[in-house]
Design a protein around this motif. Sequence first.
Motif, PDB file in Angstrom:
ATOM      1  N   ALA A 138       2.572   5.936  14.999  1.00  0.00           N
ATOM      2  CA  ALA A 138       1.407   5.054  15.079  1.00  0.00           C
ATOM      3  C   ALA A 138       1.826   3.590  15.166  1.00  0.00           C
ATOM      4  O   ALA A 138       1.251   2.811  15.942  1.00  0.00           O
ATOM      5  N   MET A 139       2.850   3.206  14.394  1.00  0.00           N
ATOM      6  CA  MET A 139       3.326   1.824  14.467  1.00  0.00           C
ATOM      7  C   MET A 139       3.927   1.535  15.838  1.00  0.00           C
ATOM      8  O   MET A 139       3.724   0.456  16.403  1.00  0.00           O
ATOM      9  N   ALA A 146       0.864  -1.177   0.000  1.00  0.00           N
ATOM     10  CA  ALA A 146       0.000   0.000   0.000  1.00  0.00           C
ATOM     11  C   ALA A 146       0.899   1.224   0.000  1.00  0.00           C
ATOM     12  O   ALA A 146       1.673   1.428   0.936  1.00  0.00           O
ATOM     13  N   MET A 147       0.791   2.033  -1.040  1.00  0.00           N
ATOM     14  CA  MET A 147       1.665   3.196  -1.186  1.00  0.00           C
ATOM     15  C   MET A 147       0.921   4.419  -0.642  1.00  0.00           C
ATOM     16  O   MET A 147       0.371   5.230  -1.373  1.00  0.00           O
ATOM     17  N   PHE A 179      -4.073   4.646   8.468  1.00  0.00           N
ATOM     18  CA  PHE A 179      -3.741   3.450   7.692  1.00  0.00           C
ATOM     19  C   PHE A 179      -2.797   2.536   8.455  1.00  0.00           C
ATOM     20  O   PHE A 179      -2.860   1.307   8.312  1.00  0.00           O
ATOM     21  N   ALA A 180      -1.944   3.124   9.278  1.00  0.00           N
ATOM     22  CA  ALA A 180      -1.007   2.309  10.060  1.00  0.00           C
ATOM     23  C   ALA A 180      -1.740   1.338  10.974  1.00  0.00           C
ATOM     24  O   ALA A 180      -1.204   0.283  11.327  1.00  0.00           O
ATOM     25  N   LYS A 181      -2.968   1.684  11.349  1.00  0.00           N
ATOM     26  CA  LYS A 181      -3.758   0.779  12.186  1.00  0.00           C
ATOM     27  C   LYS A 181      -4.150  -0.483  11.431  1.00  0.00           C
ATOM     28  O   LYS A 181      -4.418  -1.522  12.027  1.00  0.00           O
ATOM     29  N   LEU A 182      -4.178  -0.391  10.105  1.00  0.00           N
ATOM     30  CA  LEU A 182      -4.553  -1.532   9.268  1.00  0.00           C
ATOM     31  C   LEU A 182      -3.344  -2.356   8.840  1.00  0.00           C
ATOM     32  O   LEU A 182      -3.460  -3.557   8.595  1.00  0.00           O
TER      33      LEU A 182
END
Length: 273
Positions: A85-86, A46-47, A57-60
């Motif tokens: 987030a990571m 995912a770019m 998006f980091a949660k996904l």
Amino acid sequence: MPMTIDEVFAALTDLRARQPLVQNITNFVSMSVSANALLALGASPAMVHAEEEVGDFAKLADALVVNIGTLSPAWLRAMKKAAEAMGEQQKPWVLDPVATGATPYRSEAANTLLSLRPTIVRGNASEIMSLAGEAGALGRGVDSLAASDQAVAAAKALARTSGSVVAVTGATDYATDGDEVVSVTGGHDLMPRSTALGCALSACVAAFSAVRPPLEAATAGLAVYAAAGRIAGERCGNGPGHLPAELCDALFRMDKDLLAAHSGIGAGSGEGE
């Protein structure tokens, strides 16, 4: 003891079964190459780099790679948000400090991201030496003028101070947690003649970090990619133009026999270690 070929192939098998979602904040030059390499490896790329969505998006995502090749203030803010987030979710992320040391802005950005405790740092010898604070790191833009074995001591020191596993790549690749050093052989002389292959390697290492602990993930990523690089280079007798495509085909076809025939893993040592 370093991983065996059987253990590396087991990691690849697990990666293919899980198909980890790898978030890429990477440079314009490498987006297509990195995405295709991840797909061929068995991961899902995912770019995603917009500041407004990287944290969500980091949660996904299962893993993240941050590549500073084409920096801008907005992208740097996005990189920080995604890395934070990571970290909050205790998910792995890989820092590729492209051309750190070339300019003060780039060095400051790399050190800011390093302070966010990447799981793995992957760079060439000059990048790792610069990030470790060594004077005269022998870089020229994105190219290293130092050999990978000259950076082993710097890689170990950087791993100890940062808490990250550090992978330094070149003619021989090395991965270290600050104590143990693993060497990986393979690859091909044509690889530096084709752009973005190092960036794609960092993305592949990130994919392995979703299925293995950091030193094992770095070792497995380096070994699989080294084998694919050697296979690809041997198929490009006319030059490097088709190398990215051949590399993807080799990643896709990689099995235990090909891995054993085209890469090697050992207890590493380098100049000055």
